[in-house]
Scaffold this motif. Structure first.
Motif, PDB file in Angstrom:
ATOM      1  N   GLY A   1       0.814  -1.216   0.000  1.00 18.02           N
ATOM      2  CA  GLY A   1       0.000   0.000   0.000  1.00 18.02           C
ATOM      3  C   GLY A   1       0.840   1.255   0.000  1.00 18.02           C
ATOM      4  O   GLY A   1       0.554   2.215  -0.726  1.00 18.02           O
ATOM      5  N   LYS A   2       1.902   1.263   0.799  1.00 13.85           N
ATOM      6  CA  LYS A   2       2.802   2.428   0.845  1.00 13.85           C
ATOM      7  C   LYS A   2       3.466   2.632  -0.499  1.00 13.85           C
ATOM      8  O   LYS A   2       3.554   3.761  -1.009  1.00 13.85           O
ATOM      9  N   ALA A   3       3.923   1.542  -1.113  1.00 10.32           N
ATOM     10  CA  ALA A   3       4.569   1.643  -2.421  1.00 10.32           C
ATOM     11  C   ALA A   3       3.589   2.169  -3.477  1.00 10.32           C
ATOM     12  O   ALA A   3       3.942   3.003  -4.315  1.00 10.32           O
ATOM     13  N   MET A   4       2.345   1.699  -3.424  1.00 11.77           N
ATOM     14  CA  MET A   4       1.333   2.161  -4.379  1.00 11.77           C
ATOM     15  C   MET A   4       0.996   3.637  -4.152  1.00 11.77           C
ATOM     16  O   MET A   4       0.861   4.398  -5.113  1.00 11.77           O
ATOM     17  N   SER A   5       0.885   4.027  -2.900  1.00 15.40           N
ATOM     18  CA  SER A   5       0.604   5.423  -2.587  1.00 15.40           C
ATOM     19  C   SER A   5       1.710   6.322  -3.132  1.00 15.40           C
ATOM     20  O   SER A   5       1.438   7.358  -3.761  1.00 15.40           O
ATOM     21  N   ASP A   6       2.955   5.916  -2.923  1.00 15.72           N
ATOM     22  CA  ASP A   6       4.085   6.690  -3.435  1.00 15.72           C
ATOM     23  C   ASP A   6       4.070   6.755  -4.959  1.00 15.72           C
ATOM     24  O   ASP A   6       4.399   7.783  -5.552  1.00 15.72           O
ATOM     25  N   ALA A   7       3.667   5.658  -5.604  1.00 14.15           N
ATOM     26  CA  ALA A   7       3.695   5.579  -7.071  1.00 14.15           C
ATOM     27  C   ALA A   7       2.713   6.524  -7.738  1.00 14.15           C
ATOM     28  O   ALA A   7       2.957   6.990  -8.854  1.00 14.15           O
ATOM     29  N   VAL A   8       1.591   6.791  -7.087  1.00 10.91           N
ATOM     30  CA  VAL A   8       0.554   7.623  -7.732  1.00 10.91           C
ATOM     31  C   VAL A   8       0.441   9.022  -7.130  1.00 10.91           C
ATOM     32  O   VAL A   8      -0.385   9.818  -7.563  1.00 10.91           O
ATOM     33  N   ARG A   9       1.285   9.318  -6.155  1.00 15.99           N
ATOM     34  CA  ARG A   9       1.176  10.587  -5.431  1.00 15.99           C
ATOM     35  C   ARG A   9       1.163  11.804  -6.353  1.00 15.99           C
ATOM     36  O   ARG A   9       0.362  12.709  -6.187  1.00 15.99           O
ATOM     37  N   ASP A  10       2.040  11.845  -7.342  1.00 18.28           N
ATOM     38  CA  ASP A  10       2.163  13.027  -8.202  1.00 18.28           C
ATOM     39  C   ASP A  10       1.544  12.830  -9.587  1.00 18.28           C
ATOM     40  O   ASP A  10       1.762  13.650 -10.482  1.00 18.28           O
ATOM     41  N   GLU A  11       0.793  11.754  -9.761  1.00 20.08           N
ATOM     42  CA  GLU A  11       0.188  11.454 -11.074  1.00 20.08           C
ATOM     43  C   GLU A  11      -1.308  11.726 -11.025  1.00 20.08           C
ATOM     44  O   GLU A  11      -2.014  11.176 -10.205  1.00 20.08           O
ATOM     45  N   GLU A  12      -1.777  12.570 -11.925  1.00 19.20           N
ATOM     46  CA  GLU A  12      -3.194  12.923 -11.960  1.00 19.20           C
ATOM     47  C   GLU A  12      -3.993  12.085 -12.958  1.00 19.20           C
ATOM     48  O   GLU A  12      -5.165  11.821 -12.757  1.00 19.20           O
ATOM     49  N   ASP A  13      -3.367  11.671 -14.042  1.00 23.78           N
ATOM     50  CA  ASP A  13      -4.060  10.949 -15.106  1.00 23.78           C
ATOM     51  C   ASP A  13      -4.436   9.542 -14.621  1.00 23.78           C
ATOM     52  O   ASP A  13      -3.567   8.780 -14.185  1.00 23.78           O
TER      53      ASP A  13
ATOM     54  N   LEU B   1      -5.344   6.729 -16.155  1.00 19.12           N
ATOM     55  CA  LEU B   1      -4.713   5.612 -16.856  1.00 19.12           C
ATOM     56  C   LEU B   1      -3.257   5.473 -16.441  1.00 19.12           C
ATOM     57  O   LEU B   1      -2.765   4.364 -16.202  1.00 19.12           O
ATOM     58  N   MET B   2      -2.559   6.595 -16.329  1.00 22.19           N
ATOM     59  CA  MET B   2      -1.165   6.558 -15.897  1.00 22.19           C
ATOM     60  C   MET B   2      -1.059   6.059 -14.454  1.00 22.19           C
ATOM     61  O   MET B   2      -0.101   5.375 -14.098  1.00 22.19           O
ATOM     62  N   GLN B   3      -2.064   6.377 -13.640  1.00 22.98           N
ATOM     63  CA  GLN B   3      -2.079   5.851 -12.275  1.00 22.98           C
ATOM     64  C   GLN B   3      -2.195   4.328 -12.281  1.00 22.98           C
ATOM     65  O   GLN B   3      -1.467   3.634 -11.563  1.00 22.98           O
ATOM     66  N   LEU B   4      -3.099   3.811 -13.105  1.00 24.33           N
ATOM     67  CA  LEU B   4      -3.262   2.353 -13.187  1.00 24.33           C
ATOM     68  C   LEU B   4      -1.978   1.682 -13.652  1.00 24.33           C
ATOM     69  O   LEU B   4      -1.585   0.628 -13.147  1.00 24.33           O
ATOM     70  N   LYS B   5      -1.304   2.298 -14.616  1.00 25.66           N
ATOM     71  CA  LYS B   5      -0.037   1.736 -15.107  1.00 25.66           C
ATOM     72  C   LYS B   5       1.034   1.786 -14.023  1.00 25.66           C
ATOM     73  O   LYS B   5       1.796   0.832 -13.842  1.00 25.66           O
ATOM     74  N   ALA B   6       1.080   2.898 -13.302  1.00 26.61           N
ATOM     75  CA  ALA B   6       2.063   3.014 -12.207  1.00 26.61           C
ATOM     76  C   ALA B   6       1.784   1.981 -11.123  1.00 26.61           C
ATOM     77  O   ALA B   6       2.709   1.378 -10.565  1.00 26.61           O
ATOM     78  N   LEU B   7       0.510   1.748 -10.827  1.00 28.23           N
ATOM     79  CA  LEU B   7       0.148   0.743  -9.820  1.00 28.23           C
ATOM     80  C   LEU B   7       0.564  -0.650 -10.265  1.00 28.23           C
ATOM     81  O   LEU B   7       1.099  -1.439  -9.470  1.00 28.23           O
ATOM     82  N   ALA B   8       0.337  -0.979 -11.537  1.00 29.67           N
ATOM     83  CA  ALA B   8       0.710  -2.299 -12.052  1.00 29.67           C
ATOM     84  C   ALA B   8       2.228  -2.489 -12.006  1.00 29.67           C
ATOM     85  O   ALA B   8       2.717  -3.550 -11.581  1.00 29.67           O
ATOM     86  N   ARG B   9       2.971  -1.465 -12.432  1.00 30.16           N
ATOM     87  CA  ARG B   9       4.441  -1.553 -12.383  1.00 30.16           C
ATOM     88  C   ARG B   9       4.932  -1.715 -10.941  1.00 30.16           C
ATOM     89  O   ARG B   9       5.837  -2.495 -10.664  1.00 30.16           O
ATOM     90  N   THR B  10       4.333  -0.961 -10.046  1.00 28.79           N
ATOM     91  CA  THR B  10       4.718  -1.022  -8.634  1.00 28.79           C
ATOM     92  C   THR B  10       4.444  -2.397  -8.060  1.00 28.79           C
ATOM     93  O   THR B  10       5.265  -2.960  -7.321  1.00 28.79           O
ATOM     94  N   TYR B  11       3.304  -2.971  -8.411  1.00 28.40           N
ATOM     95  CA  TYR B  11       2.949  -4.303  -7.929  1.00 28.40           C
ATOM     96  C   TYR B  11       3.956  -5.332  -8.432  1.00 28.40           C
ATOM     97  O   TYR B  11       4.441  -6.183  -7.672  1.00 28.40           O
ATOM     98  N   LEU B  12       4.300  -5.250  -9.707  1.00 32.58           N
ATOM     99  CA  LEU B  12       5.290  -6.157 -10.287  1.00 32.58           C
ATOM    100  C   LEU B  12       6.636  -6.004  -9.588  1.00 32.58           C
ATOM    101  O   LEU B  12       7.265  -7.001  -9.220  1.00 32.58           O
ATOM    102  N   GLU B  13       7.075  -4.774  -9.402  1.00 30.73           N
ATOM    103  CA  GLU B  13       8.375  -4.541  -8.773  1.00 30.73           C
ATOM    104  C   GLU B  13       8.391  -5.023  -7.327  1.00 30.73           C
ATOM    105  O   GLU B  13       9.388  -5.587  -6.868  1.00 30.73           O
ATOM    106  N   PHE B  14       7.297  -4.797  -6.613  1.00 31.96           N
ATOM    107  CA  PHE B  14       7.245  -5.295  -5.238  1.00 31.96           C
ATOM    108  C   PHE B  14       7.374  -6.819  -5.232  1.00 31.96           C
ATOM    109  O   PHE B  14       8.122  -7.381  -4.431  1.00 31.96           O
ATOM    110  N   ALA B  15       6.642  -7.475  -6.111  1.00 33.32           N
ATOM    111  CA  ALA B  15       6.693  -8.939  -6.169  1.00 33.32           C
ATOM    112  C   ALA B  15       8.095  -9.429  -6.532  1.00 33.32           C
ATOM    113  O   ALA B  15       8.585 -10.405  -5.960  1.00 33.32           O
ATOM    114  N   ARG B  16       8.747  -8.747  -7.464  1.00 31.99           N
ATOM    115  CA  ARG B  16      10.099  -9.140  -7.863  1.00 31.99           C
ATOM    116  C   ARG B  16      11.087  -8.973  -6.706  1.00 31.99           C
ATOM    117  O   ARG B  16      11.954  -9.819  -6.501  1.00 31.99           O
ATOM    118  N   ARG B  17      10.976  -7.880  -5.984  1.00 35.14           N
ATOM    119  CA  ARG B  17      11.956  -7.564  -4.941  1.00 35.14           C
ATOM    120  C   ARG B  17      11.662  -8.237  -3.605  1.00 35.14           C
ATOM    121  O   ARG B  17      12.547  -8.333  -2.756  1.00 35.14           O
TER     122      ARG B  17
END
Length: 196
Positions: free
Chosen positions: A71-83, A85-101
């Motif tokens: 949740g913290k990682a997702m919050s950070d990922a979308v904090r400065d993004e207003e769009d 669709l871009m928020q959804l993409k940032a959330l998906a990337r963040t989820y993938l990166e969290f799972a990888r790491r």
């Protein structure tokens, strides 16, 4: 005096939970052993059981912390993004990166099951709901005509689709993707799910 006891109790619980998180990070669910976790935390086995009724309760606490970290990682990922669709993409990337790491913590979150008939603690349910809210908000803005039921269904569909792609790929299954193709296909999937 009561305040000192409470502080000591909270410190014990925190240290035991930290040791359990480290155990899962290092070796997954198979590494969770109350005796070893007690020794790592510097307490007796009895002290662990004062704070966590059993191994399942300890694992739920670990998984609840993992949800909070996602949740913290997702919050950070979308904090400065207003769009949206871009928020959804940032959330998906963040989820993938969290799972990888955090592979073992992420896996434990979905593999651990409580015994039949044992209720999931409210804090854990709230953590799941909070993660879905990150997805629901941009979906609502992309299509304000969604009823609450439609939005709930689409939110779960989006999460399940992204989670499935991430899981299959991280398990390196035959149909899984890796590297740049994984990243680009993940973005393709988000576009389709968002109706682009």
């Amino acid at each position: 005096m009561a305040g000192i006891q409470k502080a000591k109790s909270e410190e014990t619980q925190r240290r035991v939970l930290d040791a359990a998180v480290k155990a899962v990070e290092a070796g997954g669910l198979d590494a969770v052993n109350i005796r070893k976790i007690a020794a790592e935390a510097g307490y007796s086995v009895g002290s662990v059981y004062k704070h966590f009724a059993d191994q399942d309760e300890l694992l739920i606490a670990v998984n609840t912390l993992t949800l909070a970290r996602i949740g913290k990682a997702m919050s950070d990922a979308v904090r400065d993004e207003e769009d949206p669709l871009m928020q959804l993409k940032a959330l998906a990337r963040t989820y993938l990166e969290f799972a990888r790491r955090n592979r073992n913590l992420w896996t434990a979150l979905f593999v651990h099951r409580l015994p039949q008939g044992r209720p999931v603690p409210e804090t854990h349910i709230e953590g799941n709901i909070a993660l879905l809210a990150f997805i629901a908000d941009p979906l609502r803005r992309l299509d304000p005509t969604f009823s609450d039921e439609q939005l709930a269904a689409r939110t779960r569909t989006c999460f399940a689709a992204v989670h499935g792609l991430v899981e299959i790929s991280l398990e390196e299954r035959f149909v899984g993707l890796s590297g740049d193709s994984m990243d680009s296909e993940l973005m393709y999937l988000v576009d389709r799910l968002a109706g682009v």
